[in-house]
Write a protein that holds these residues in place. Structure first.
Motif, PDB file in Angstrom:
ATOM      1  N   ALA A 231       0.841  -1.206   0.000  1.00  0.00           N
ATOM      2  CA  ALA A 231       0.000   0.000   0.000  1.00  0.00           C
ATOM      3  C   ALA A 231       0.871   1.250   0.000  1.00  0.00           C
ATOM      4  CB  ALA A 231      -0.927  -0.001   1.210  1.00  0.00           C
ATOM      5  N   ASP A 232       0.395   2.281  -0.696  1.00  0.00           N
ATOM      6  CA  ASP A 232       1.131   3.542  -0.689  1.00  0.00           C
ATOM      7  C   ASP A 232       0.353   4.669  -0.020  1.00  0.00           C
ATOM      8  OD1 ASP A 232      -0.766   3.599  -2.694  1.00  0.00           O
ATOM      9  OD2 ASP A 232       0.590   4.288  -4.276  1.00  0.00           O
ATOM     10  N   ILE A 233      -0.901   4.402   0.372  1.00  0.00           N
ATOM     11  CA  ILE A 233      -1.728   5.397   1.069  1.00  0.00           C
ATOM     12  C   ILE A 233      -2.479   4.698   2.198  1.00  0.00           C
ATOM     13  CG2 ILE A 233      -3.620   7.066   0.887  1.00  0.00           C
ATOM     14  CD1 ILE A 233      -2.973   7.297  -2.114  1.00  0.00           C
ATOM     15  N   VAL A 234      -2.432   5.270   3.403  1.00  0.00           N
ATOM     16  CA  VAL A 234      -3.196   4.738   4.541  1.00  0.00           C
ATOM     17  C   VAL A 234      -4.009   5.868   5.171  1.00  0.00           C
ATOM     18  CG1 VAL A 234      -3.073   3.712   6.849  1.00  0.00           C
ATOM     19  CG2 VAL A 234      -1.532   2.910   5.043  1.00  0.00           C
ATOM     20  N   PHE A 235      -5.301   5.628   5.337  1.00  0.00           N
ATOM     21  CA  PHE A 235      -6.195   6.562   6.024  1.00  0.00           C
ATOM     22  C   PHE A 235      -6.407   6.037   7.433  1.00  0.00           C
ATOM     23  CE2 PHE A 235     -10.960   7.835   6.369  1.00  0.00           C
ATOM     24  CZ  PHE A 235     -10.656   8.980   7.073  1.00  0.00           C
ATOM     25  N   HIS A 236      -6.223   6.886   8.429  1.00  0.00           N
ATOM     26  CA  HIS A 236      -6.466   6.427   9.799  1.00  0.00           C
ATOM     27  C   HIS A 236      -7.625   7.192  10.431  1.00  0.00           C
ATOM     28  CE1 HIS A 236      -5.419   9.368  13.014  1.00  0.00           C
ATOM     29  NE2 HIS A 236      -4.711   9.954  12.069  1.00  0.00           N
ATOM     30  N   ALA A 237      -8.380   6.490  11.250  1.00  0.00           N
ATOM     31  CA  ALA A 237      -9.413   7.090  12.098  1.00  0.00           C
ATOM     32  C   ALA A 237      -9.242   6.446  13.458  1.00  0.00           C
ATOM     33  CB  ALA A 237     -10.807   6.839  11.535  1.00  0.00           C
ATOM     34  N   ALA A 238      -8.176   6.848  14.151  1.00  0.00           N
ATOM     35  CA  ALA A 238      -7.771   6.122  15.346  1.00  0.00           C
ATOM     36  C   ALA A 238      -7.295   7.021  16.481  1.00  0.00           C
ATOM     37  CB  ALA A 238      -6.663   5.133  14.982  1.00  0.00           C
ATOM     38  N   GLY A 239      -7.617   8.306  16.437  1.00  0.00           N
ATOM     39  CA  GLY A 239      -7.200   9.189  17.516  1.00  0.00           C
ATOM     40  C   GLY A 239      -5.690   9.210  17.668  1.00  0.00           C
ATOM     41  N   ALA A 240      -5.225   9.153  18.916  1.00  0.00           N
ATOM     42  CA  ALA A 240      -3.783   9.199  19.174  1.00  0.00           C
ATOM     43  C   ALA A 240      -3.069   7.954  18.658  1.00  0.00           C
ATOM     44  CB  ALA A 240      -3.528   9.365  20.668  1.00  0.00           C
ATOM     45  N   THR A 241      -3.788   6.857  18.471  1.00  0.00           N
ATOM     46  CA  THR A 241      -3.193   5.662  17.871  1.00  0.00           C
ATOM     47  C   THR A 241      -2.697   5.980  16.465  1.00  0.00           C
ATOM     48  OG1 THR A 241      -4.565   4.161  19.172  1.00  0.00           O
ATOM     49  CG2 THR A 241      -3.671   3.285  17.131  1.00  0.00           C
ATOM     50  N   GLY A 242      -3.382   6.897  15.803  1.00  0.00           N
ATOM     51  CA  GLY A 242      -2.997   7.295  14.455  1.00  0.00           C
ATOM     52  C   GLY A 242      -1.654   7.997  14.384  1.00  0.00           C
ATOM     53  N   ASP A 243      -1.172   8.523  15.520  1.00  0.00           N
ATOM     54  CA  ASP A 243       0.165   9.130  15.525  1.00  0.00           C
ATOM     55  C   ASP A 243       1.205   8.111  15.069  1.00  0.00           C
ATOM     56  OD1 ASP A 243      -1.226  11.229  16.609  1.00  0.00           O
ATOM     57  OD2 ASP A 243      -0.068  11.345  18.473  1.00  0.00           O
ATOM     58  N   GLY A 244       0.973   6.855  15.444  1.00  0.00           N
ATOM     59  CA  GLY A 244       1.890   5.794  15.051  1.00  0.00           C
ATOM     60  C   GLY A 244       1.885   5.533  13.554  1.00  0.00           C
ATOM     61  N   VAL A 245       0.735   5.746  12.914  1.00  0.00           N
ATOM     62  CA  VAL A 245       0.656   5.603  11.455  1.00  0.00           C
ATOM     63  C   VAL A 245       1.564   6.638  10.802  1.00  0.00           C
ATOM     64  CG1 VAL A 245      -0.868   5.693   9.447  1.00  0.00           C
ATOM     65  CG2 VAL A 245      -1.699   4.688  11.588  1.00  0.00           C
ATOM     66  N   PHE A 246       1.496   7.865  11.289  1.00  0.00           N
ATOM     67  CA  PHE A 246       2.363   8.923  10.764  1.00  0.00           C
ATOM     68  C   PHE A 246       3.833   8.621  11.041  1.00  0.00           C
ATOM     69  CE2 PHE A 246      -1.548  11.458  10.711  1.00  0.00           C
ATOM     70  CZ  PHE A 246      -1.393  12.150   9.515  1.00  0.00           C
ATOM     71  N   ASN A 247       4.122   8.109  12.216  1.00  0.00           N
ATOM     72  CA  ASN A 247       5.510   7.792  12.561  1.00  0.00           C
ATOM     73  C   ASN A 247       6.085   6.735  11.616  1.00  0.00           C
ATOM     74  OD1 ASN A 247       5.363   9.587  14.698  1.00  0.00           O
ATOM     75  ND2 ASN A 247       4.869   8.007  16.202  1.00  0.00           N
ATOM     76  N   GLU A 248       5.268   5.734  11.296  1.00  0.00           N
ATOM     77  CA  GLU A 248       5.714   4.691  10.377  1.00  0.00           C
ATOM     78  C   GLU A 248       5.948   5.261   8.982  1.00  0.00           C
ATOM     79  OE1 GLU A 248       6.910   1.043   8.874  1.00  0.00           O
ATOM     80  OE2 GLU A 248       6.661   1.700  10.963  1.00  0.00           O
ATOM     81  N   ALA A 249       5.048   6.122   8.543  1.00  0.00           N
ATOM     82  CA  ALA A 249       5.197   6.733   7.218  1.00  0.00           C
ATOM     83  C   ALA A 249       6.465   7.586   7.161  1.00  0.00           C
ATOM     84  CB  ALA A 249       3.970   7.572   6.888  1.00  0.00           C
ATOM     85  N   LYS A 250       6.724   8.348   8.211  1.00  0.00           N
ATOM     86  CA  LYS A 250       7.917   9.197   8.240  1.00  0.00           C
ATOM     87  C   LYS A 250       9.194   8.358   8.185  1.00  0.00           C
ATOM     88  CE  LYS A 250       6.373  13.515  10.341  1.00  0.00           C
ATOM     89  NZ  LYS A 250       7.016  14.368   9.315  1.00  0.00           N
ATOM     90  N   ASP A 251       9.198   7.243   8.893  1.00  0.00           N
ATOM     91  CA  ASP A 251      10.361   6.357   8.860  1.00  0.00           C
ATOM     92  C   ASP A 251      10.619   5.860   7.439  1.00  0.00           C
ATOM     93  OD1 ASP A 251      10.732   6.655  11.559  1.00  0.00           O
ATOM     94  OD2 ASP A 251       9.833   4.721  12.110  1.00  0.00           O
ATOM     95  N   ARG A 252       9.561   5.545   6.738  1.00  0.00           N
ATOM     96  CA  ARG A 252       9.711   5.014   5.374  1.00  0.00           C
ATOM     97  C   ARG A 252      10.157   6.101   4.397  1.00  0.00           C
ATOM     98  NH1 ARG A 252       7.065  -0.238   4.426  1.00  0.00           N
ATOM     99  NH2 ARG A 252       6.710  -1.061   6.517  1.00  0.00           N
ATOM    100  N   VAL A 253       9.616   7.297   4.577  1.00  0.00           N
ATOM    101  CA  VAL A 253      10.014   8.410   3.705  1.00  0.00           C
ATOM    102  C   VAL A 253      11.498   8.720   3.894  1.00  0.00           C
ATOM    103  CG1 VAL A 253       9.724  10.891   3.308  1.00  0.00           C
ATOM    104  CG2 VAL A 253       7.710   9.418   3.493  1.00  0.00           C
TER     105      VAL A 253
END
Length: 351
Positions: A231-253
């Motif tokens: 996947a190249d796009i992830v949508f989150h609806a997870a409150g503060a749990t979603g911060d981890g989605v961004f953290n993972e994306a930043k690591d990959r970038v």
């Protein structure tokens, strides 16, 4: 000589005290912990300075970069404008909802907010036990004459983010990370998937629920699994749990892999940056909390009322910053679908 010196000191002291009194100001607004108190300006009492409005967060906490934070920012804005005293109580788990709500009600707060779907049962209990108290809730409906309920058509706004994802994916693999599997989050999921399929029926959407709104590590793990699948796009609806989605994306970038996150509730590009935030599904919790709280200050609180905010009310939608990463032709498509939803030509599924 000593007598004249003492007299001079008395005169000098009197002058200093007089000048200090002339230069004194009314107390400025101060914030200590979870409380913001209202002051006065130029000697004039602000309309809300004698009123107290409080809110109880769900387990995501007040700094969730999502709906709890939006609600608190709305109350802080209202404090600055009207002088109303505002306070939040943070809930670490479900067992704290009733005690926190009761703490505000028993302290004679003029309005008590419960922020989040999962507070619904607790707020109903407190409302029934305290019929004279005024309460309000975000993301749930509590049928009581002393409660205002606010929900949102998350599926409508999420449909538009699905249009963006469906048109912009290069891999035809897209992800959705949810917090708890509850109706409000299912609306996000249903609308998002429908939007993707409307413009790209060949795209695959992988769904992953973490079961929590306050666990960034779970969000990071969920996103990692989805990105690893291509996947190249992830949508989150997870409150503060979603911060981890961004953290993972930043690591990959950082490692040269271009992936995107679609944020939720707030314009999350302002928090996590344009390098990973494709767009956000904004939910105007701040507007709802501000307007209803301001109604209370103006004596217009309407208990027993349920408000639903969707695209036609600008209660949900995409932020202006979307144009930084979303091409103009895609945004035009988004506007086309928005018009169809508002007109009723498209009925977006909510589950």
């Amino acid at each position: 000589m000593k007598k004249r010196l003492s007299l001079s000191l008395i005169v000098l002291l009197t002058f200093v005290l007089a000048m200090t009194g002339c230069g004194s100001k009314n107390p400025a607004q101060t914030e200590t912990g979870g409380t913001t108190t209202g002051g006065t300006t130029a000697g004039a009492e602000k309309p809300g300075s004698k009123l107290n409005i409080g809110m109880v967060t769900d387990v995501g906490g007040v700094n969730d970069n999502s709906f709890n934070q939006s609600a608190w920012e709305a109350l802080q804005k209202l404090n600055k404008e009207t002088g109303v005293n505002v306070k939040y109580l943070q809930s670490k788990n479900d067992s704290e909802f009733v005690p926190n709500l009761n703490q505000l009600v028993k302290n004679n707060y003029n309005l008590t907010w419960g922020i989040g779907f999962i507070i619904g049962d607790s707020l109903k209990t407190v409302a029934q036990q305290n019929p004279e108290a005024k309460l309000a809730i975000i993301d749930n409906v509590v049928e009581a004459p002393n409660v205002v309920s606010v929900t949102f058509a998350e599926h409508e706004g999420s449909y538009l983010t699905g249009v963006v994802a469906g048109l912009m994916t290069k891999s035809n693999k897209i992800g959705f990370v949810g917090g708890m599997d509850i109706p409000v989050i299912k609306r996000f999921e249903a609308g998002f998937v429908a939007g993707v399929k409307a413009v790209n029926p060949n795209a695959k959407v992988t769904i992953n629920y973490t079961g929590a709104f306050d666990k960034p590590d779970l969000g990071k793990a969920a996103a990692s699994t989805i990105y690893n699948d291509g996947a190249d796009i992830v949508f989150h609806a997870a409150g503060a749990t979603g911060d981890g989605v961004f953290n993972e994306a930043k690591d990959r970038v950082k490692n040269g892999k271009k992936v995107w996150v679609i944020g939720v509730d707030k314009d999350q590009s302002l928090t996590f940056g344009d390098d990973v935030t494709l767009t956000s599904m904004m939910k105007r919790v701040d507007t709802a909390v501000y307007n209803i709280s301001n109604d209370l200050i103006n004596g217009k609180f309407e208990g027993g009322k349920t408000i639903v905010l969707g695209l036609k009310d600008n209660g949900v939608g995409l932020p202006e910053t979307s144009k930084k990463n979303v091409p103009e032709d895609v945004l035009k498509k988004v506007d086309e679908y928005k018009d169809k939803i508002v007109k009723g030509d498209i009925q977006v599924p909510d589950k």
